[in-house]
Design an enzyme around this catalytic site. Structure first.
Site, PDB file in Angstrom:
ATOM      1  N   ASP A 173       0.632  -1.059  -0.044  1.00 57.25           N
ATOM      2  CA  ASP A 173       0.079  -0.037  -0.003  1.00 57.25           C
ATOM      3  C   ASP A 173       0.926   1.259   0.154  1.00 57.25           C
ATOM      4  O   ASP A 173       1.464   1.666  -1.082  1.00 57.25           O
ATOM      5  CB  ASP A 173      -0.846  -0.109   1.120  1.00 57.25           C
ATOM      6  CG  ASP A 173      -2.183   0.804   1.195  1.00 57.25           C
ATOM      7  OD1 ASP A 173      -2.639   1.242   0.149  1.00 57.25           O
ATOM      8  OD2 ASP A 173      -2.319   1.409   2.433  1.00 57.25           O
ATOM      9  N   ASP A 182      -8.181  -8.100   6.101  1.00 52.59           N
ATOM     10  CA  ASP A 182      -9.402  -7.588   6.984  1.00 52.59           C
ATOM     11  C   ASP A 182      -9.714  -6.098   6.993  1.00 52.59           C
ATOM     12  O   ASP A 182      -9.134  -5.309   6.504  1.00 52.59           O
ATOM     13  CB  ASP A 182      -8.948  -8.148   8.339  1.00 52.59           C
ATOM     14  CG  ASP A 182      -8.051  -7.180   8.991  1.00 52.59           C
ATOM     15  OD1 ASP A 182      -7.076  -6.644   8.400  1.00 52.59           O
ATOM     16  OD2 ASP A 182      -8.399  -6.852  10.182  1.00 52.59           O
ATOM     17  N   LYS A 228      -1.216  -1.713  -4.707  1.00 50.84           N
ATOM     18  CA  LYS A 228      -1.636  -0.371  -5.034  1.00 50.84           C
ATOM     19  C   LYS A 228      -0.795   0.431  -5.284  1.00 50.84           C
ATOM     20  O   LYS A 228      -0.197   1.260  -4.551  1.00 50.84           O
ATOM     21  CB  LYS A 228      -2.500  -0.033  -3.886  1.00 50.84           C
ATOM     22  CG  LYS A 228      -3.788  -0.990  -3.385  1.00 50.84           C
ATOM     23  CD  LYS A 228      -4.552  -0.342  -2.380  1.00 50.84           C
ATOM     24  CE  LYS A 228      -4.768  -0.832  -1.058  1.00 50.84           C
ATOM     25  NZ  LYS A 228      -5.618  -0.171  -0.223  1.00 50.84           N
ATOM     26  N   ARG A 275     -11.517 -11.903   6.468  1.00 46.87           N
ATOM     27  CA  ARG A 275     -10.359 -12.478   6.193  1.00 46.87           C
ATOM     28  C   ARG A 275     -10.828 -14.086   5.364  1.00 46.87           C
ATOM     29  O   ARG A 275      -9.906 -14.404   4.536  1.00 46.87           O
ATOM     30  CB  ARG A 275      -9.388 -12.904   7.255  1.00 46.87           C
ATOM     31  CG  ARG A 275      -8.760 -11.971   8.036  1.00 46.87           C
ATOM     32  CD  ARG A 275      -7.594 -12.048   9.061  1.00 46.87           C
ATOM     33  NE  ARG A 275      -7.250 -11.092   9.905  1.00 46.87           N
ATOM     34  CZ  ARG A 275      -6.563 -10.049   9.770  1.00 46.87           C
ATOM     35  NH1 ARG A 275      -5.844  -9.754   8.540  1.00 46.87           N
ATOM     36  NH2 ARG A 275      -6.272  -9.225  10.622  1.00 46.87           N
TER      37      ARG A 275
HETATM   38  P1  IMP Z   1       1.790  -0.283   3.700  1.00 49.17           P
HETATM   39  O1  IMP Z   1       0.794   1.118   3.936  1.00 49.17           O
HETATM   40  O2  IMP Z   1       2.242  -0.628   2.358  1.00 49.17           O
HETATM   41  O3  IMP Z   1       2.776  -0.169   4.613  1.00 49.17           O
HETATM   42  O4  IMP Z   1       0.761  -1.638   4.051  1.00 49.17           O
HETATM   43  C1  IMP Z   1       0.551  -2.071   5.407  1.00 49.17           C
HETATM   44  C2  IMP Z   1      -0.428  -2.942   5.667  1.00 49.17           C
HETATM   45  O5  IMP Z   1      -1.831  -2.409   5.663  1.00 49.17           O
HETATM   46  C3  IMP Z   1      -0.564  -3.976   4.649  1.00 49.17           C
HETATM   47  O6  IMP Z   1       0.180  -5.246   4.860  1.00 49.17           O
HETATM   48  C4  IMP Z   1      -1.891  -4.691   4.924  1.00 49.17           C
HETATM   49  O7  IMP Z   1      -1.877  -5.614   6.010  1.00 49.17           O
HETATM   50  C5  IMP Z   1      -2.693  -3.255   5.442  1.00 49.17           C
HETATM   51  N1  IMP Z   1      -3.421  -2.822   4.241  1.00 49.17           N
HETATM   52  C6  IMP Z   1      -3.052  -2.161   3.481  1.00 49.17           C
HETATM   53  N2  IMP Z   1      -4.052  -1.843   2.275  1.00 49.17           N
HETATM   54  C7  IMP Z   1      -5.112  -2.689   2.929  1.00 49.17           C
HETATM   55  C8  IMP Z   1      -6.492  -2.964   2.364  1.00 49.17           C
HETATM   56  O8  IMP Z   1      -6.861  -2.345   1.302  1.00 49.17           O
HETATM   57  N3  IMP Z   1      -7.202  -3.969   2.997  1.00 49.17           N
HETATM   58  C9  IMP Z   1      -6.625  -4.520   4.127  1.00 49.17           C
HETATM   59  N4  IMP Z   1      -5.578  -4.188   4.671  1.00 49.17           N
HETATM   60  C10 IMP Z   1      -4.605  -3.286   4.145  1.00 49.17           C
END
Ligand code: IMP
Ligand code: MG
Length: 187
Positions: A107, A163, A135, A169
């Site tokens: 993300d 989730d 994303k 999940r």
């Molecule tokens: P980051 O923002 O790339 O550090 O992502 C952190 C974590 O946020 C990911 O590993 C997911 O566990 C959670 N996450 C990010 N986007 C989503 C989503 O669309 N749905 C559910 N969990 C998300």
């Protein structure tokens, strides 16, 4: 989520079907086999979201590997790196080993970017990252995974391990929930 209602009743749109997920996992498994199939790697799943993907992925890998998990939580707002907390660490020394970090979704890029940095400090032979979903439009830090399953739009998705408030999940696909489900409950 309403008590007694099936999780899939809250889904507005399926973005990635179970069949597509199986194909994506197969493709990632082939690439990992080519790259680390002879390296007895340690695959480290990032809890909790990666547990379903990890379970399917490792059963597609027909080479020696060690499976482990790490629980990492980011307490930042996603705009600054460095506030990642390791809540449960891997159970072994990774020095000299080939590591593949397995995560559910890329993300902001903060979690995986920071995890790579932390694990690199332990002198592994290599660190690779494998993410089921990506994303690209949501990135706040410069980070790309070595293996990406499928790119999706910048929307909050659930299912296949992902989730919302610990629910959803168990959905066997990746989908977007109906708008009213994301709003906090009034009661
Ligand atoms: P980051 O923002 O790339 O550090 O992502 C952190 C974590 O946020 C990911 O590993 C997911 O566990 C959670 N996450 C990010 N986007 C989503 C989503 O669309 N749905 C559910 N969990 C998300
Ligand atoms: Mg995660």
């Amino acid at each position: 989520m309403g008590r007694g209602r099936a999780p899939r009743d809250d889904v507005a749109e399926v973005l990635v079907t179970g069949q597509q997920l199986a194909e994506v996992v197969d493709r990632l498994a082939r690439r990992l086999t080519a790259d680390v199939g002879d390296k007895n790697p340690i695959l480290i799943g990032v809890l909790t979201g990666a547990f379903v993907f990890m379970a399917d992925l490792i059963r597609r890998l027909e080479f020696p590997l060690e499976a482990d998990f790490i629980c990492a939580r980011s307490y930042g707002d996603g705009t600054a790196a460095g506030d990642l907390v390791i809540e449960m660490d891997v159970g072994r020394d990774i020095a000299g080993r080939h590591v593949v970090i397995v995560d559910d979704i890329l993300d902001s890029g903060q979690t995986l970017g920071e995890l790579v940095r932390i694990l690199q400090e332990r002198s592994p032979a290599s660190v690779r990252t494998c993410c089921l979903l990506d994303k690209p439009q949501a990135r706040t830090v410069e980070f790309e995974a070595d293996y990406v399953g499928i790119q999706i739009p910048d929307r909050f998705v659930v299912g296949y391990g992902l989730d919302l408030g610990y629910h959803y999940r168990n959905l066997p696909f990746v989908g977007v929930l109906r708008p009213e489900v994301y709003r906090p409950a009034q009661d």
